[in-house]
Design a protein around this motif. Sequence first.
Motif, PDB file in Angstrom:
ATOM      1  N   ASP B 349       0.826  -1.206   0.000  1.00  0.00           N
ATOM      2  CA  ASP B 349       0.000   0.000   0.000  1.00  0.00           C
ATOM      3  C   ASP B 349       0.863   1.259   0.000  1.00  0.00           C
ATOM      4  O   ASP B 349       0.525   2.251  -0.637  1.00  0.00           O
ATOM      5  N   MET B 350       2.002   1.221   0.702  1.00  0.00           N
ATOM      6  CA  MET B 350       2.894   2.380   0.696  1.00  0.00           C
ATOM      7  C   MET B 350       3.685   2.473  -0.597  1.00  0.00           C
ATOM      8  O   MET B 350       4.026   3.551  -1.065  1.00  0.00           O
ATOM      9  N   LEU B 351       3.981   1.306  -1.149  1.00  0.00           N
ATOM     10  CA  LEU B 351       4.845   1.244  -2.333  1.00  0.00           C
ATOM     11  C   LEU B 351       4.130   1.747  -3.586  1.00  0.00           C
ATOM     12  O   LEU B 351       4.734   2.437  -4.410  1.00  0.00           O
ATOM     13  N   VAL B 352       2.851   1.410  -3.709  1.00  0.00           N
ATOM     14  CA  VAL B 352       2.142   1.669  -4.968  1.00  0.00           C
ATOM     15  C   VAL B 352       2.146   3.143  -5.363  1.00  0.00           C
ATOM     16  O   VAL B 352       2.491   3.479  -6.497  1.00  0.00           O
ATOM     17  N   PRO B 353       1.819   4.064  -4.467  1.00  0.00           N
ATOM     18  CA  PRO B 353       1.824   5.471  -4.903  1.00  0.00           C
ATOM     19  C   PRO B 353       3.214   5.986  -5.245  1.00  0.00           C
ATOM     20  O   PRO B 353       3.336   6.996  -5.937  1.00  0.00           O
ATOM     21  N   GLN B 354       4.250   5.305  -4.780  1.00  0.00           N
ATOM     22  CA  GLN B 354       5.608   5.757  -5.068  1.00  0.00           C
ATOM     23  C   GLN B 354       6.049   5.382  -6.479  1.00  0.00           C
ATOM     24  O   GLN B 354       7.087   5.838  -6.931  1.00  0.00           O
ATOM     25  N   ARG B 355       5.294   4.503  -7.131  1.00  0.00           N
ATOM     26  CA  ARG B 355       5.759   3.993  -8.412  1.00  0.00           C
ATOM     27  C   ARG B 355       5.025   4.617  -9.588  1.00  0.00           C
ATOM     28  O   ARG B 355       5.135   4.134 -10.714  1.00  0.00           O
ATOM     29  N   GLY B 356       4.278   5.649  -9.341  1.00  0.00           N
ATOM     30  CA  GLY B 356       3.620   6.339 -10.430  1.00  0.00           C
ATOM     31  C   GLY B 356       2.640   5.439 -11.152  1.00  0.00           C
ATOM     32  O   GLY B 356       1.870   4.720 -10.535  1.00  0.00           O
ATOM     33  N   THR B 357       2.714   5.464 -12.478  1.00  0.00           N
ATOM     34  CA  THR B 357       1.725   4.740 -13.259  1.00  0.00           C
ATOM     35  C   THR B 357       1.975   3.239 -13.279  1.00  0.00           C
ATOM     36  O   THR B 357       1.129   2.478 -13.717  1.00  0.00           O
ATOM     37  N   VAL B 572       3.604  13.295 -14.828  1.00  0.00           N
ATOM     38  CA  VAL B 572       3.041  12.703 -13.611  1.00  0.00           C
ATOM     39  C   VAL B 572       3.523  13.492 -12.412  1.00  0.00           C
ATOM     40  O   VAL B 572       4.709  13.792 -12.306  1.00  0.00           O
ATOM     41  N   PRO B 573       2.626  13.854 -11.555  1.00  0.00           N
ATOM     42  CA  PRO B 573       3.061  14.619 -10.384  1.00  0.00           C
ATOM     43  C   PRO B 573       4.015  13.795  -9.532  1.00  0.00           C
ATOM     44  O   PRO B 573       3.986  12.569  -9.557  1.00  0.00           O
ATOM     45  N   ALA B 574       4.823  14.465  -8.838  1.00  0.00           N
ATOM     46  CA  ALA B 574       5.816  13.791  -8.007  1.00  0.00           C
ATOM     47  C   ALA B 574       5.122  12.867  -7.011  1.00  0.00           C
ATOM     48  O   ALA B 574       4.035  13.181  -6.516  1.00  0.00           O
ATOM     49  N   PRO B 575       5.698  11.695  -6.758  1.00  0.00           N
ATOM     50  CA  PRO B 575       5.053  10.768  -5.834  1.00  0.00           C
ATOM     51  C   PRO B 575       4.953  11.377  -4.452  1.00  0.00           C
ATOM     52  O   PRO B 575       5.782  12.201  -4.066  1.00  0.00           O
ATOM     53  N   PRO B 576       3.920  10.999  -3.732  1.00  0.00           N
ATOM     54  CA  PRO B 576       3.744  11.567  -2.401  1.00  0.00           C
ATOM     55  C   PRO B 576       4.913  11.192  -1.498  1.00  0.00           C
ATOM     56  O   PRO B 576       5.524  10.152  -1.656  1.00  0.00           O
ATOM     57  N   ARG B 577       5.179  12.082  -0.621  1.00  0.00           N
ATOM     58  CA  ARG B 577       6.253  11.816   0.323  1.00  0.00           C
ATOM     59  C   ARG B 577       5.864  10.640   1.221  1.00  0.00           C
ATOM     60  O   ARG B 577       4.711  10.444   1.560  1.00  0.00           O
ATOM     61  N   LEU B 578       6.856   9.862   1.551  1.00  0.00           N
ATOM     62  CA  LEU B 578       6.602   8.732   2.436  1.00  0.00           C
ATOM     63  C   LEU B 578       6.379   9.279   3.840  1.00  0.00           C
ATOM     64  O   LEU B 578       7.244   9.934   4.410  1.00  0.00           O
ATOM     65  N   GLN B 579       5.190   9.014   4.361  1.00  0.00           N
ATOM     66  CA  GLN B 579       4.891   9.590   5.665  1.00  0.00           C
ATOM     67  C   GLN B 579       5.538   8.751   6.773  1.00  0.00           C
ATOM     68  O   GLN B 579       5.648   7.537   6.645  1.00  0.00           O
ATOM     69  N   PRO B 580       5.956   9.403   7.811  1.00  0.00           N
ATOM     70  CA  PRO B 580       6.645   8.646   8.867  1.00  0.00           C
ATOM     71  C   PRO B 580       5.720   7.692   9.622  1.00  0.00           C
ATOM     72  O   PRO B 580       6.150   6.630  10.059  1.00  0.00           O
ATOM     73  N   LEU B 581       4.450   8.069   9.750  1.00  0.00           N
ATOM     74  CA  LEU B 581       3.550   7.245  10.582  1.00  0.00           C
ATOM     75  C   LEU B 581       3.349   5.834  10.026  1.00  0.00           C
ATOM     76  O   LEU B 581       3.536   4.846  10.752  1.00  0.00           O
ATOM     77  N   PRO B 582       2.987   5.687   8.728  1.00  0.00           N
ATOM     78  CA  PRO B 582       2.848   4.325   8.194  1.00  0.00           C
ATOM     79  C   PRO B 582       4.137   3.526   8.296  1.00  0.00           C
ATOM     80  O   PRO B 582       4.104   2.330   8.617  1.00  0.00           O
ATOM     81  N   VAL B 583       5.254   4.180   8.042  1.00  0.00           N
ATOM     82  CA  VAL B 583       6.530   3.472   8.131  1.00  0.00           C
ATOM     83  C   VAL B 583       6.730   2.962   9.560  1.00  0.00           C
ATOM     84  O   VAL B 583       7.160   1.822   9.779  1.00  0.00           O
ATOM     85  N   ALA B 584       6.384   3.811  10.523  1.00  0.00           N
ATOM     86  CA  ALA B 584       6.541   3.402  11.913  1.00  0.00           C
ATOM     87  C   ALA B 584       5.650   2.212  12.238  1.00  0.00           C
ATOM     88  O   ALA B 584       6.080   1.253  12.893  1.00  0.00           O
TER      89      ALA B 584
END
Lengths: 124, 636
Positions: B349-357, B572-584
């Motif tokens: 779920d965290m990975l998918v938005p980081q990979r664009g299309t 494509v807009p820049a991927p969303p920043r990885l938020q610290p909370l989900p990573v934690a």
Amino acid sequence: MEVLVASGIGLLTAVGVYLVLRRQTFPVIIGTVFLSYAVNLFLFATGRLTINRPPIYASGAAGYADPLPQALVLTAIVISFGMTALVVVLALRGFLETGSDSVEGDPSAVAGEDATVTTDLARP
Amino acid sequence: MTHWIVVPLVLPAVVAPLLILASRHNLAAQRVISIAAAAALLAVAVGLYGLAQDGTVRPYLVGAWPAPYGIVLILDRLSATMVLLFAVLALAIVVYATAGWDLRGRHFHPLFQFQVLGVNGAFLTGDVFNLFVFFEVMLIASYGLMLHGGGARRLKAGFRYVTVNLIGSTLFLFAVGTIYAVTGTLNMADLARKVAAVPAGDTALLGVGAVMLFLVFALKASVAPLHGWLPTAYAAAPGLSAALFMIMTKVGAYTILRVYTLIFGADAGALAGIVTPWMLPAALATLAVGAIGMLAARSLLGLACFAVVWSMGSLLVAFGLFDTGGIGAGLYYVLHSTLAGASLFLLVDMLVPQRGTAEDRLVPAPLAHPALLAGLFFATAVAMAGLPPLSGFLGKLMIMEASRGSTAAVWIWGMILATSLVAILAFARAGSVVFWKPARGAAPAGPAAAPHAASSTADAAVTPAIATPAPHAASSTADAAVTHAIATPAPHAASSTADAAVTPGMATPAPHAVSSTADAPELPAGVAPGEAAAKQGASAPVAPGQGTTGEGMPSQASSSHASYERPARARVPAPPRLQPLPVAVLTILLGATVALTALAGPVRREMGLTAAQTLDTGAYVRAVLGPAATAAAGRP
């Protein structure tokens, strides 16, 4: 009476199973409705078939019907009604959003693409 | 009789309506209440777990009705363990959701609380019909959570998920009815007492009920022939819902364990061990199907879904042994596989938005934050596949050790080892594609020359323009923008929410602007839009850069041969920043599997005790029905 009730339940179940295996969403929904009718009748019959017997205490009653299956059926009916309503809404939304009432949906939708079928309209 | 037993049910049942009624429009308040409730549930679960440590079975008689007649909840080691495990998972998920998932649809938090109610009820109930009711509560909440966020694909998958479960519920009722018709009771302890005493003529009927019930639980646990619904549903569900659903397959496994050790267990007379011959082959088939599916998966979500099926196979192999060693090992594995599976879904779920299309497809794509995500993926894959440092390895080792005395030991060892190798291969392949392959060809500058921007979520933007360097802009959420322009330098703009914008404009310098809410504006086409290409189900917006360069040439070729994928990646807009909370949250879940590894010895002993108690039918019946009950039925 046993034969009638048993074959009725069997017929409803058979119809339900047949319809559930169809490809369009509407027959599938009707199939689940048939199945839930069948199971409700079946639950009634699990308390043995009785006629003119009260399920609660009554003075001078010759015997009693089993009250528990009636409580079970009541719960089952409520749940199956709610679920049928939900599945109808889901099917409708699915149809409106994809233009297809196939259970499988658009092949590309299953493959992971957000599908559109509006291209049909644009075909000259 | 302690009233704490009912708290895991009452707490979410009070909190969920409170969330709907009192703080419907205030997400901040919802988050606070929901997290507080989950934390309180965890505290209560820890308390209940401590309470159950003494090994006694504690019935909670709702309304103080005596046991076979009233509703009864049972707290023993097994149910306390499962409630504790779920409380940990639930707190992690609800914290994860506050990072943004609860914004994407309505009523996430109330649905979540209802799901908690259903799952806790299924773990704690001592009555087969209430098990059905709690299953329904759990499933209805899960429908909402599965559809959370909406979308056509999710709706289609949701229809199938709901229908399959509806049929499963119908079968559940048939099974319950059959069992009631034969025995006259639905209380589990009472059933355990009465099943052995069923007259010989009725055992076949009761056996049918038992097998139907097994089919229902096997459906929930996604055992091999009945696993088909899981990959579709979980792959379409939001990542955090799929992570929460990890507990739902475990509910299926738990109920199999509960019902077929307690009611149809060793001392059930003619029906003793009625499902035992089916359980092991089905579990081995589940292992095989899961492994093959993992290898065949073309997306990360597909891989994760089949990894879940595969881990359920290992689990059911262990439970299928139906002895202390097997169940103890299986319970250790339940703890591991729930946490690891949830981590895997959260990671994807965290990975998918980081990979664009590229989303979750197994294709090379540029990736933001590769180092951190690759590290997390590595740890999750190690946990899930069962490699040595983490608890999956120990769990599998325990299962294999427990199966040594079994007649099917060769099969169990062979299948677990072979499919583990396949799983490692599948994870290695996925990891190397996603993280190692250079992002070559990624972010191609292809159509950047033309001012066309068909951005990432455009579903199908087919723009065959003939001899026109017209600036077409099919922007972000346009479903299908089919703009035929013939010899026109007209700037067509099918903007944001146009559903189908068909604008065949000919020899007209008129700017067609299909504005935001237009559904299907069709401008009259006098001249035949010759080679108007309307590509069916085009997934990639056709880059006009190629279609428009050929002077007067039809652009059929460019639109029907998508020789490139996702051309407009430059915009494509820049991927969303990885938020610290989900990573934690993910790190904590992975940390829990590390802790399971470190505490393997004590946890193992604990689970062994739980297994022994689970198999002790007599104590359960005596505790629920009173000391006189067992004597009356002539059972030890």
